[in-house]
Design a protein around this motif. Structure first.
Motif, PDB file in Angstrom:
ATOM      1  N   LEU A 374     122.888  33.249 -24.091  1.00 27.89           N
ATOM      2  CA  LEU A 374     121.611  33.297 -24.919  1.00 27.89           C
ATOM      3  C   LEU A 374     121.157  31.953 -24.791  1.00 27.89           C
ATOM      4  O   LEU A 374     119.999  32.038 -25.170  1.00 27.89           O
ATOM      5  N   TYR A 378     116.942  32.337 -24.311  1.00 30.36           N
ATOM      6  CA  TYR A 378     116.087  31.791 -25.374  1.00 30.36           C
ATOM      7  C   TYR A 378     115.608  30.470 -25.098  1.00 30.36           C
ATOM      8  O   TYR A 378     114.646  30.016 -25.396  1.00 30.36           O
ATOM      9  N   SER A 379     116.097  29.435 -23.931  1.00 31.49           N
ATOM     10  CA  SER A 379     115.499  28.505 -23.270  1.00 31.49           C
ATOM     11  C   SER A 379     114.135  28.732 -22.791  1.00 31.49           C
ATOM     12  O   SER A 379     113.492  27.801 -22.419  1.00 31.49           O
ATOM     13  N   HIS A 380     113.741  30.076 -22.622  1.00 31.71           N
ATOM     14  CA  HIS A 380     112.824  30.669 -21.808  1.00 31.71           C
ATOM     15  C   HIS A 380     111.343  30.151 -22.892  1.00 31.71           C
ATOM     16  O   HIS A 380     110.150  30.115 -22.144  1.00 31.71           O
ATOM     17  N   TYR A 381     111.577  29.783 -23.990  1.00 30.83           N
ATOM     18  CA  TYR A 381     110.821  29.512 -24.699  1.00 30.83           C
ATOM     19  C   TYR A 381     109.847  28.113 -24.176  1.00 30.83           C
ATOM     20  O   TYR A 381     108.616  27.843 -24.404  1.00 30.83           O
ATOM     21  N   CYS A 418     118.260  38.642 -16.851  1.00 27.10           N
ATOM     22  CA  CYS A 418     117.767  37.889 -17.785  1.00 27.10           C
ATOM     23  C   CYS A 418     116.351  37.452 -17.324  1.00 27.10           C
ATOM     24  O   CYS A 418     115.260  37.261 -18.054  1.00 27.10           O
ATOM     25  N   PHE A 422     113.471  38.167 -20.360  1.00 32.52           N
ATOM     26  CA  PHE A 422     113.187  37.010 -21.275  1.00 32.52           C
ATOM     27  C   PHE A 422     111.765  36.698 -21.246  1.00 32.52           C
ATOM     28  O   PHE A 422     111.345  35.879 -22.086  1.00 32.52           O
ATOM     29  N   LEU A 425     109.532  37.113 -24.737  1.00 33.14           N
ATOM     30  CA  LEU A 425     109.337  36.115 -25.858  1.00 33.14           C
ATOM     31  C   LEU A 425     107.969  35.418 -26.257  1.00 33.14           C
ATOM     32  O   LEU A 425     107.412  35.298 -27.406  1.00 33.14           O
ATOM     33  N   TRP A 448     104.491  37.055 -30.322  1.00 36.38           N
ATOM     34  CA  TRP A 448     105.724  36.262 -30.435  1.00 36.38           C
ATOM     35  C   TRP A 448     106.641  37.121 -31.472  1.00 36.38           C
ATOM     36  O   TRP A 448     107.873  37.237 -31.187  1.00 36.38           O
ATOM     37  N   PHE A 452     109.977  38.469 -30.137  1.00 31.35           N
ATOM     38  CA  PHE A 452     111.469  38.318 -30.739  1.00 31.35           C
ATOM     39  C   PHE A 452     112.320  39.301 -31.046  1.00 31.35           C
ATOM     40  O   PHE A 452     113.485  39.423 -30.670  1.00 31.35           O
ATOM     41  N   SER A 455     113.465  40.889 -28.009  1.00 32.97           N
ATOM     42  CA  SER A 455     114.368  39.910 -27.232  1.00 32.97           C
ATOM     43  C   SER A 455     115.842  40.550 -27.917  1.00 32.97           C
ATOM     44  O   SER A 455     116.878  40.657 -27.057  1.00 32.97           O
TER      45      SER A 455
END
Length: 476
Positions: A374, A378-381, A418, A422, A425, A448, A452, A455
């Motif tokens: 996770l 989600y750090s891919h933002y 991932c 990912f 996002l 976005w 989400f 995702s």
């Protein structure tokens, strides 16, 4: 973008100097810490678009050689080690695959395949989404640039279909007729196929290389075999889910098969070069799949395919020389892999892994595994490049997970998968994103919000259904 953004370059330099002169933690070699400063500054420069990825990579190689962080006191050896990754087989696998991908575009075979699927499935907007998706799936194993695959082959056909059914970029009120749905469907299917094959996108072989540095051997077949079930489920569900949460106003597209037939008629009979390209494609797939049996390496297979296309004159040496994307990738890929691998060999990755293990070592691997996935996903933002994300976080999180006790192959492949999905996002999260977003059929808010939702869908499919499949095939 401008070639050099001097404000961002100064910010990058300041960041690198700050890391360089910070107190070196106990247990870390000075050269490892200084290489980390160069590496993180390079990643930041790529994210900030201080310069092109190739320029940032050249600067990094020069600094690694000049500072001697890989071979203190030995300038000759320092430059040799800075250039060492240019001979890495993983680098050439991805570079040569770019050349082979040129054959699909040059011969028109890629477009012909797409139109054939549209002719069969394109009677409804949902069917059109599936048809374009199946074309992407067929092309993905041999076209490692998902930007070339999505932006160069699928996108022009998708946009043509949208325009023919009244979705016009300059008229926002028409975007939801068909263009919006097809844009998100084609983009997300491109991400799925990128995750399904080791040669599906450029960052996958980087994962393979970093995993190998930690003693984990990922082959083309083992990647595909693990990804096949969650990948197929994703391909089936994602276009349908988008059809429900972001429905096109036009449901019936009965004219699409006719348009596809007209395009195929314009293209004429399958040419000699298309047949040769198709032959090369099947030879590549066969050797990639059976490579473990015949002891033929994936990079060797890529060389065989390229030589076949050159000897048959499907491609010329001028085609190879002019394939800028391939040479660009070879350069920045080599620089990032060199620094990432050296951070491991100099002991920084093991040190960081042990440091994190000491903090969260009380967790069981079954608890740590989803947390790591996770965090990585989600750090891919924060990243505008899948490659930068993989280069900066993959090896570190893989090392952490292994020290905690997560089965190495399970984590290596999960983080690798991932690297494609990912990208859902954001509208800047993967190579083809700016191309599809540039159509203007989908605004940022919808991109976005739907991204989400998808995702969550992707994580449920790949970690849930995929997890069951991985248990069956013995990954853990």
């Amino acid at each position: 973008m401008k070639e050099i953004n001097y404000k961002m370059m100064l910010a990058t330099l300041a960041f690198g100097l700050l890391i360089w002169f910070l107190p070196i933690p106990e247990g870390v070699k000075p050269e490892a810490w200084h290489l980390l400063a160069i590496f993180l500054a390079t990643i930041l420069g790529i994210i900030l678009k201080a310069a092109s990825m190739g320029t940032m990579s050249m600067i990094a190689i020069a600094l690694v050689a000049l500072t001697g962080v890989l071979a203190p006191g030995n300038p000759g050896k320092s430059i040799s080690m800075a250039l060492s990754s240019f001979g890495d087989k993983v680098i050439w696998l991805i570079g040569i695959s770019f050349f082979i991908a040129r054959g699909f575009i040059k011969t028109g075979l890629g477009s012909r395949i797409a139109y054939l699927f549209i002719r069969v499935f394109g009677r409804s907007s949902l069917g059109l989404g599936y048809g374009l998706g199946l074309a992407d799936l067929v092309l993905a194993p041999a076209i490692p640039s998902n930007t070339a695959r999505g932006g160069g082959i699928i996108y022009p056909i998708m946009k043509s279909m949208a325009l023919n059914f009244g979705s016009v970029p300059e008229k926002p009120e028409t975007h939801r007729k068909l263009g919006g749905y097809l844009t998100l469907s084609c983009y997300n299917i491109n991400l799925i196929t990128s995750s399904m094959f080791l040669t599906g996108t450029a960052s996958n072989p980087m994962c393979q290389k970093f995993a190998a540095d930690l003693g984990i051997n990922i082959t083309w077949m083992s990647w595909m075999w693990a990804a096949i079930i969650p990948g197929i489920v994703s391909l089936i569900l994602v276009p349908y889910i988008l059809y429900k949460i972001y429905p096109p106003e036009i449901k019936s597209t009965g004219g699409a098969p006719k348009m596809a037939s007209e395009k195929l008629k314009e293209m004429g009979a399958v040419t000699r070069n298309e047949w040769l390209m198709l032959t090369a494609f099947f030879v590549l797939l066969f050797l990639w799949i059976t490579g473990d049996i015949f002891k033929i390496d994936a990079t060797t297979t890529a060389f065989i395919g390229l030589v076949f296309l050159l000897l048959s004159q499907v491609l010329t040496w001028e085609d190879v020389k002019s394939e800028k994307g391939a040479w660009d990738t070879i350069v920045w890929f080599s620089a990032l892999v060199m620094m990432g691998s050296s951070l491991n060999s100099l002991g920084l990755i093991p040190w960081f892994s042990e440091l994190v293990r000491a903090k969260i070592g009380g967790l069981s691997w079954t608890m740590a595994f989803p947390i790591i996935v996770l965090v990585y996903f989600y750090s891919h933002y924060m990243f505008a490049s899948a490659t930068a994300h993989v280069a900066s976080m993959y090896a570190a999180l893989l090392g952490v997970g292994i020290t905690i006790g997560i089965p190495p192959m399970l984590l290596a492949l999960s983080l690798g998968f991932c690297g494609g999905i990912f990208g859902t996002l954001t509208h800047y999260g993967h190579g083809p994103a700016p191309v599809f977003f540039g159509s203007t059929f989908v605004d940022v808010k919808d991109w976005w919000s739907k991204g989400f939702v998808l995702s969550i869908v992707f994580l449920v499919i790949w970690m849930g259904i995929g997890g069951l499949w991985w248990k069956m095939i013995g990954l853990y």
